[in-house]
Design a protein around this motif. Structure first.
Motif, PDB file in Angstrom:
ATOM      1  N   LEU A  55      -0.453  -4.477  -1.943  1.00 32.07           N
ATOM      2  CA  LEU A  55       0.564  -3.445  -1.789  1.00 32.07           C
ATOM      3  C   LEU A  55       1.911  -4.091  -1.498  1.00 32.07           C
ATOM      4  CD1 LEU A  55      -1.383  -0.779   0.266  1.00 32.07           C
ATOM      5  CD2 LEU A  55      -0.274  -0.400  -1.927  1.00 32.07           C
ATOM      6  N   SER A  56       1.998  -5.394  -1.699  1.00 33.61           N
ATOM      7  CA  SER A  56       3.233  -6.103  -1.357  1.00 33.61           C
ATOM      8  C   SER A  56       4.362  -5.677  -2.298  1.00 33.61           C
ATOM      9  CB  SER A  56       3.010  -7.600  -1.472  1.00 33.61           C
ATOM     10  OG  SER A  56       4.233  -8.249  -1.510  1.00 33.61           O
ATOM     11  N   THR A  57       5.564  -5.696  -1.780  1.00 28.92           N
ATOM     12  CA  THR A  57       6.715  -5.368  -2.620  1.00 28.92           C
ATOM     13  C   THR A  57       7.257  -6.615  -3.322  1.00 28.92           C
ATOM     14  OG1 THR A  57       8.204  -5.692  -0.772  1.00 28.92           O
ATOM     15  CG2 THR A  57       7.431  -3.457  -1.158  1.00 28.92           C
ATOM     16  N   ARG A  58       6.509  -7.717  -3.243  1.00 36.62           N
ATOM     17  CA  ARG A  58       7.001  -8.968  -3.847  1.00 36.62           C
ATOM     18  C   ARG A  58       6.118  -9.406  -5.019  1.00 36.62           C
ATOM     19  NH1 ARG A  58      10.412  -7.915  -0.755  1.00 36.62           N
ATOM     20  NH2 ARG A  58      10.958  -8.792   1.257  1.00 36.62           N
ATOM     21  N   VAL A  59       5.466  -8.467  -5.681  1.00 34.00           N
ATOM     22  CA  VAL A  59       4.499  -8.856  -6.713  1.00 34.00           C
ATOM     23  C   VAL A  59       5.195  -9.452  -7.935  1.00 34.00           C
ATOM     24  CG1 VAL A  59       2.706  -8.037  -8.244  1.00 34.00           C
ATOM     25  CG2 VAL A  59       2.893  -7.088  -5.955  1.00 34.00           C
ATOM     26  N   GLY A  60       6.109  -8.706  -8.478  1.00 37.60           N
ATOM     27  CA  GLY A  60       6.882  -9.225  -9.604  1.00 37.60           C
ATOM     28  C   GLY A  60       6.281  -8.920 -10.951  1.00 37.60           C
ATOM     29  N   GLY A  61       7.096  -8.417 -11.872  1.00 31.36           N
ATOM     30  CA  GLY A  61       6.743  -8.361 -13.277  1.00 31.36           C
ATOM     31  C   GLY A  61       5.697  -7.355 -13.703  1.00 31.36           C
ATOM     32  N   VAL A  62       5.402  -6.351 -12.921  1.00 30.80           N
ATOM     33  CA  VAL A  62       4.392  -5.383 -13.330  1.00 30.80           C
ATOM     34  C   VAL A  62       4.856  -4.630 -14.579  1.00 30.80           C
ATOM     35  CG1 VAL A  62       3.067  -3.367 -12.597  1.00 30.80           C
ATOM     36  CG2 VAL A  62       3.608  -5.162 -10.959  1.00 30.80           C
ATOM     37  N   MET A  63       6.177  -4.469 -14.674  1.00 28.67           N
ATOM     38  CA  MET A  63       6.764  -3.739 -15.793  1.00 28.67           C
ATOM     39  C   MET A  63       6.287  -4.250 -17.152  1.00 28.67           C
ATOM     40  SD  MET A  63       8.936  -1.380 -16.558  1.00 28.67           S
ATOM     41  CE  MET A  63      10.443  -0.999 -15.713  1.00 28.67           C
TER      42      MET A  63
END
Lengths: 472, 483
Positions: A343-351
């Motif tokens: 649930l971290s807000t630092r995952v990156g690149g899900v888009m």
């Protein structure tokens, strides 16, 4: 029909325990759909008039229910989001029967809160919504759930118990024969006693709203709940404090609410900014959503406490639709967790791999940060517009929270969904099957009511006018 | 030559008491010839007969011995609660007495004598009758606590005996002073004399009333007279704890109701002292319960805390406090008895269960775990369970008589109560993979009594009128002194 509307979910919840395993999910979804349909029918019929029968005659406790505009709107939103939560639960949670049963049990509590026109009945439903919430946390929570559970329960009960004493006081001091709202309004309490009783009542509502400094249970409650966000949807529906203040607080304690207006508006404005500031520093989506919700509730409080028709209408509009988009956002956070395991807000690149999930999430966030054309805007704008006429400085200060909202939402969104995908990350799939419905329906509601606010405003405005005019 | 006047002996109002006494005698005698189980079933039968005979006395307002024994509706309502609690105790003993090394008919005999005493208190019409009932009940209670052959049980019994005897002594002294002040032992006589009291007798009556309050304080475990409670309830065999914390407490409250809301209702000073004691009890009981690690001991402290809530009803006027007390006692009996019955059924030793043992109970005994969580929710006062309605009525009774501050104290301490009840209730549902730690075995009778309690608190919570409508008439409670 109103009785069916309120109690069908509870009956279904009990029925689930004896239903064959094969059919449980269908039964739950069917019950939630029936409830929503009953709500829509009630809406088409113009609400439900007051029904009042004695419950405990010797004590003056009645079973009085009615659904007028505001109650109906909030009840409809509750029924809609419950259906969404049920559909998502059935798909996402393995062996979901307990969760489904709790969701439906909680729905009855929430619908009852909106329908109740008797203070003791209101209290009963108020507490009934608490038990499933606690059980959800106990069954499905994370490692530190016990602390969160005790904190949540203790805060809630602190308020509730003081409210109970106030409820007794309102009848005893005012000399009303029953606890039914019309009777209580005919026998008002005046003077210093009113202020004390209002404070007792406020204690319960401020915890639920929640208002600084009684908000500390909220982030832990959301963080420790199940990852799917289903429990949180019910948690956001749980914000019945503003409604309680609107329905009972402003009508039963008019002098006291006027007297305490500056203080309460100040606290509400402070809650809005303070929560937005903390939200900015969160690195967990659910904590961020919890603080974002808290910030919005500060605005709702500002609108309610201002005793100004535009602000109050805006507050109720915000209250109703905040449930929709925040609820959907909690589910979106659950979907994110399902895909990337965090649930971290630092995952990156899900888009890159899940563009539709990302796009829908962004649209829901736009609703949340009050972009015009989406439901959040109408509410927040009306609140600030109305509050400005009462206290320009507080309105300005609270208005800063909407800017802060854009900052915390977009920066967290950017680090999660854009940026570069870390090397070796798992593949994130896009929306599938019912997930389209789960996020799509709330988003559609936000768009429709962001563009065409008439139906909802028609429900809210007459009630607001009646209450500010000195009657319910 | 004076004519000999025969005492006013009427059989009908005495019948409920006599039937339980018959049960006690039968248990004593038959114990030599038949197994204990049969004796227990005979006890149950006499309890049921007693309940039937009580039912026939409803609304008849009979009395015997010139008003010394009152079979008015208040007595019958409280007597029914007493019989219910006793029946649950006997039922639970069917399953657990063997393990608790109490499996001999003397247990039933002493228990039935205690029940007889409790009924005498509820039916009492003067202070002497009340005292007789109280002593019969207390002496049997001391024996019950000691019957089991274990150090803990002996310690509990001795503690109970010493402090109970002190309480009785204070109570008797109080009775003497009240008699000195009013010249009457009869409740109606005291109530009549207290309203038109000579100046020099006032202080005497106040002193007597306060001593009575202290004496009853020991019996119902009002702080600061509650010290014995956790040790006795915790150290006694669980089925005995069940009996002591429900039936004996209900009887002591019935006595308090008779004496304070009836005989002394217009005597000065005791009400304010009781208000302070109630507030202290609520704070001490609830805070102490917060720090317990043993579940049985937690329930003992919870019994102290519940005493505080029960005492709230006595702060109200009789017409609101009386029905509230009757309803609360019924709910309290059902809930506490069911909770302790579950402990009795599951414990491996008479020390009860540790709180940590409760973890994951739901996955080992789902029925008991669900029942226990309902009991705890009811004790914590969460709707829709009856505990909420009971608490609400207690708050209301105190509030309407001007004791709003005690109601607020009660509301605040409820939060501590919520924390310790819910911590246990939540533990029941946490996942746990260790093998079962509970005692295996059949427990049909216990399950039946647990179901009775759980169904009772649920139904009475949703439809309080089922019980409350019977006792809601103020007339029942304004004539407590028999006037």
């Amino acid at each position: 029909m109103i009785h069916f509307f309120v109690f069908v979910p509870m009956l279904a919840s009990l029925l689930l325990l004896v239903t064959p395993v094969r059919w449980r999910e269908e039964v739950a979804a069917f019950a939630a759909a029936v409830t929503l349909a009953l709500g829509v029918l009630l809406w088409r019929g113009g609400g439900a008039d007051l029904v009042s029968v004695p419950w405990i005659a010797a004590l003056g406790v009645t079973y009085s229910v009615a659904l007028d505009g505001v109650s109906l709107l909030l009840a409809l939103v509750t029924a809609l989001m419950t259906l969404v939560a049920v559909v998502y639960t059935a798909r996402r949670i393995p062996n979901p029967v307990t969760m489904l049963s709790l969701i439906l049990a909680m729905e009855t509590g929430l619908l009852g809160i909106y329908a109740a026109r008797d203070l003791v009945l209101f209290y009963v439903f108020f507490e009934d919504a608490l038990i499933p919430a606690l059980l959800m946390l106990a069954f499905y929570g994370k490692t530190h759930r016990m602390a969160a559970l005790v904190k949540f329960g203790a805060y809630t009960l602190l308020g509730s118990m003081l409210m109970l004493v106030s409820i007794i006081g309102v009848k005893a001091i005012g000399g009303s024969p029953t606890f039914a709202l019309p009777d209580l309004l005919r026998h008002p309490v005046t003077g210093a006693a009113q202020t004390w009783l209002y404070l007792g009542f406020l204690a319960a509502m401020a915890v639920k709203l929640p208002l600084f400094p009684l908000h500390a249970w909220l982030p832990d409650f959301h963080e420790q709940n199940h990852d799917s966000g289903v429990a949180d949807v019910m948690g956001t529906l749980y914000k019945v404090g503003a409604y309680g203040l609107f329905r009972f607080g402003m009508t039963l304690f008019p002098d006291a609410s006027l007297e305490l207006r500056p203080l309460l508006m100040g606290l509400a404005a402070f809650t809005a900014i303070y929560a937005a500031w903390i939200a900015f520093r969160q690195s967990d989506w659910k904590r961020l959503l919890a603080y974002a919700g808290l910030s919005h509730m500060g605005l709702v409080g500002l609108g309610i406490f201002s005793l100004q028709p535009t602000a109050m209408t805006g507050a109720l509009y915000l209250l109703a639709f905040q449930n929709v988009y925040t609820g959907a956002l909690f589910l979106a956070a659950g979907m994110l967790q399902e895909r990337v395991g965090s649930l971290s807000t630092r995952v990156g690149g899900v888009m890159i791999q899940a563009p539709i999930l990302s796009g829908v999430t962004m649209s829901l966030w736009f609703a949340s940060i009050a972009v015009p054309g989406l439901a959040g805007f109408i509410g927040e704008f009306s609140v600030l517009l109305g509050a400005y006429q009462v206290s320009p400085w507080l309105a300005f200060a609270a208005g800063l929270s909407t800017i802060a909202a854009a900052v915390y939402a977009l920066s967290a969104y950017q680090t999660t969904y854009w940026q570069a995908r870390p090397a070796g990350a798992v593949t994130a799939w896009d929306l599938r099957g019912t997930e389209w419905l789960v996020l799509g329906v709330p988003l559609a509601v936000c768009v429709v009511f962001g563009v065409y606010s008439g139906p909802a405003l028609h429900l809210i405005q007459p009630v607001v006018r009646a209450i500010l005019g000195g009657g319910a | 030559m004076t004519t000999l006047t025969l005492p006013d002996v009427t059989l009908a109002p005495m019948l409920p008491v006599l039937l339980t006494l018959l049960g006690a005698v039968a248990a004593t005698v038959l114990g030599f010839f038949v197994p204990r189980r049969t004796v227990a079933i005979i006890s149950l039968l006499t309890l049921a007969l007693s309940a039937v005979s009580m039912g026939t006395l409803w609304d008849r307002g009979l009395s015997a011995f010139g008003g010394s024994l009152q079979a008015d509706n208040a007595a019958i309502a409280l007597g029914m609660v007493l019989l219910l609690g006793s029946a649950i105790a006997v039922l639970v003993s069917l399953d657990t007495a063997g393990r608790a090394r109490l499996n001999f008919p003397e247990f039933d005999a002493v228990l039935m004598f205690a029940v007889t005493g409790t009924l005498v208190i509820a039916f009492s019409g003067d202070l002497v009758t009340m005292l007789i009932g109280l002593e019969v009940m207390s002496l049997s209670g001391y024996v019950l606590a000691t019957l089991q052959d274990s150090r803990e049980s002996e310690e509990a019994g001795v503690k109970y005996f010493l402090l109970g005897a002190t309480g009785s002594a204070i109570l008797i002294y109080g009775i003497a002073l009240v008699y000195g002040a009013t010249g009457s032992l009869n409740y109606a006589g005291i109530a009549g004399a207290a309203s038109g009291l000579a100046v020099q007798n006032g202080p005497l009556l106040v002193a007597g009333a306060l001593l009575l309050l202290c004496g009853f304080g020991f019996k119902v475990a009002l702080a600061p007279f509650h010290q014995w409670t956790p040790d006795v309830y915790g150290g006694s065999p669980t089925v005995v704890s069940l009996f002591l914390s429900t039936v004996v407490k209900v009887a002591a409250f019935a006595g308090m109701l008779r004496v304070f809301s009836g005989a002394l209702h217009n005597a000065p000073a005791w009400l304010d002292v009781l208000a302070v004691l109630t507030a202290v009890t609520l704070v001490v009981g609830n805070l102490a319960a917060l720090f317990q690690t043993n579940f049985k001991r937690l329930l003992a402290y919870s019994a102290v805390a519940q005493t505080g809530f029960l005492a709230l009803t006595l702060l109200g006027r009789p017409e609101t406090g009386g029905p509230a007390l009757a309803y609360y006692l019924l709910v309290y009996t059902l809930t506490t008895a069911a909770a302790l019955a579950i402990v009795a059924a599951l414990q491996r030793t008479e020390a009860g269960l540790e709180i940590s043992d409760m973890r994951g109970l739901y996955y080992r005994h789902p029925g008991y775990a669900a029942a226990l969580s309902i009991c705890l929710a009811s004790l914590a006062g969460l709707p829709p369970f009856a505990g909420f309605m009971a608490k609400y009525m207690a708050f209301q009774a105190a509030f309407q008589n001007g004791y709003a501050w005690v109601a607020v104290v009660a509301a605040l301490t409820s939060i501590a109560a919520f924390v310790y009840y819910m911590r246990v209730a939540a533990l029941l549902f946490l996942p746990d993979r260790t093998p079962a730690r509970e005692y295996p075995g059949t427990r049909t009778a216990t399950t039946f009594s647990v179901a009775l309690g759980v169904v009772g608190v649920t139904v009475l919570g949703i439809l309080p009128n089922l019980a409350y409508a019977w006792v809601a008439y103020p007339g029942i409670w304004t004539s407590l002194a028999g006037t």
